[in-house]
Motif scaffolding. Structure first.
Motif: not given
Length: 358
Positions: A50-61
């Motif tokens: 029950l977490r909002d995962v509709s937008k996912r950010d896979l980026s990293a530095t």
């Protein structure tokens, strides 16, 4: 081609047997080679629901470089034996995906050729510390002039591992150029596909003072590859490194050492609170493997053999497909585990499976 195992099967069926065996085999009884993959299976994911995962950010530095997903390419040698353009094809694929490629010193394309093929790429140079100090320094200076972003020093290879299967299959000397070391004291090893580890090539007397020396040669960050313990990580910190790649050389050096993923937490514990970034290679074949490594604290993972299989399949396009598969599998794993960014991942999400005795 819907999984990395499909690429490996294709390579097994299409590469000359000696080439496939050279790339795929490990040292001695290959315990570590197989455990690199099995260790990931011993870890289980505990999803957050029950977490909002509709937008996912896979980026990293990574060492100041933004990447759209934290999966890079390990150094693997003599890539033209895959039947493709070799390292230039790999570099173009990595650049098109916005991720990091570590070029092997024993590449079949030169430092400059690879930089020309991927002028906007995130390129790092892997190297050994040679007995020929001038060669070592020259390679670093060439990389810096060509726009490479980091130096990766392999530290687990004062001599070659006991690769029994190479001997069983007879070995061979491939007719390929190793342009980065031409003009040096380099010479191929008789009866071996590996164009490294000549008796006068790598020094068995290297110490951490040599890493400190490398740090003086350029302004580039220095990453050490081959750390498997907290004690070694402490020594790396004392030597002033900028990054640590937790690695057992793909199971190709000392057989019986820990799987990379099993050594990761100990290294993370030592480096926590410092500016030293920690990465992992060894056994990564699934998006869930990537998730597990990131959850334990790795900044990124790097893959080696799957890149070779991708090159064998369709050159640059094959490598790009390998990266896309892992990226998409990671995104799916994050969604199903309730994480919308890599920053949401943490060790509390993992547990040991029932079959583990660790």
């Amino acid at each position: 081609m819907i999984s990395l195992d499909d690429f490996e099967k294709y390579a097994r069926d299409n590469l000359p047997k000696k080439v496939f065996n050279y790339v795929s085999n490990g040292a001695a009884d290959q315990q570590t080679l197989h455990d690199n993959r099995n260790a990931f299976k011993r870890l289980r994911i505990r999803p957050r629901v029950l977490r909002d995962v509709s937008k996912r950010d896979l980026s990293a530095t990574i060492i100041g470089q933004h990447v759209p997903f934290p999966i890079g390419i390990c150094p693997t040698a003599i890539q033209k034996l895959s039947g493709s353009d070799g390292e230039t094809a790999t570099a173009r694929a990595a650049s098109s995906m916005g991720t990091i490629m570590i070029l092997s010193t024993y590449a079949t394309c030169s430092i400059e050729e690879v930089a020309h093929a991927a002028p906007t790429g995130h390129l790092w140079l892997q190297m050994y510390l040679f007995t020929d100090r001038k060669l070592t320094a020259d390679l670093i200076h060439r990389a810096e002039r060509a726009g490479y972003k980091a130096i990766v020093v392999t530290i687990d290879s004062p001599i070659a591992g006991n690769r029994l299967n190479d001997e069983r299959y007879g070995g061979f000397n491939p007719a390929v150029r190793i342009p980065n070391v031409e003009g040096s004291s380099y010479r191929p090893v008789s009866g071996s596909v590996q164009p490294a580890y000549g008796p006068d090539e790598l020094s068995e007397s290297l110490t951490w003072s040599d890493i400190r020396w490398v740090k003086t040669l350029s302004s580039l960050p220095v990453i050490v590859k081959g750390i498997l313990s907290g004690d070694a990580a402490r020594e790396a910190l004392a030597a002033g490194v900028d990054g640590i790649l937790v690695s057992n050389h793909g199971g190709r050096q000392l057989d019986g050492v820990p799987a990379s993923i099993d050594a990761l937490a100990e290294v993370i514990a030592v480096t926590q609170g410092t500016n030293v970034e920690v990465y992992l290679d060894g056994g990564v074949r699934l998006g869930t493997d990537v998730l597990k490594a990131l959850a334990l604290g790795a900044r990124a993972v790097f893959i080696g053999r799957p890149v070779w299989w991708g090159l064998t399949y369709k050159g640059e396009e094959g490598v790009r497909k390998v990266l896309e598969l892992l990226r998409d599998e990671l995104s799916l794993a994050m969604a199903l585990s309730g994480c919308s960014s890599v920053g949401d991942l943490g060790p509390s999400m993992l547990t040991r499976g029932p079959s583990s005795n660790l």
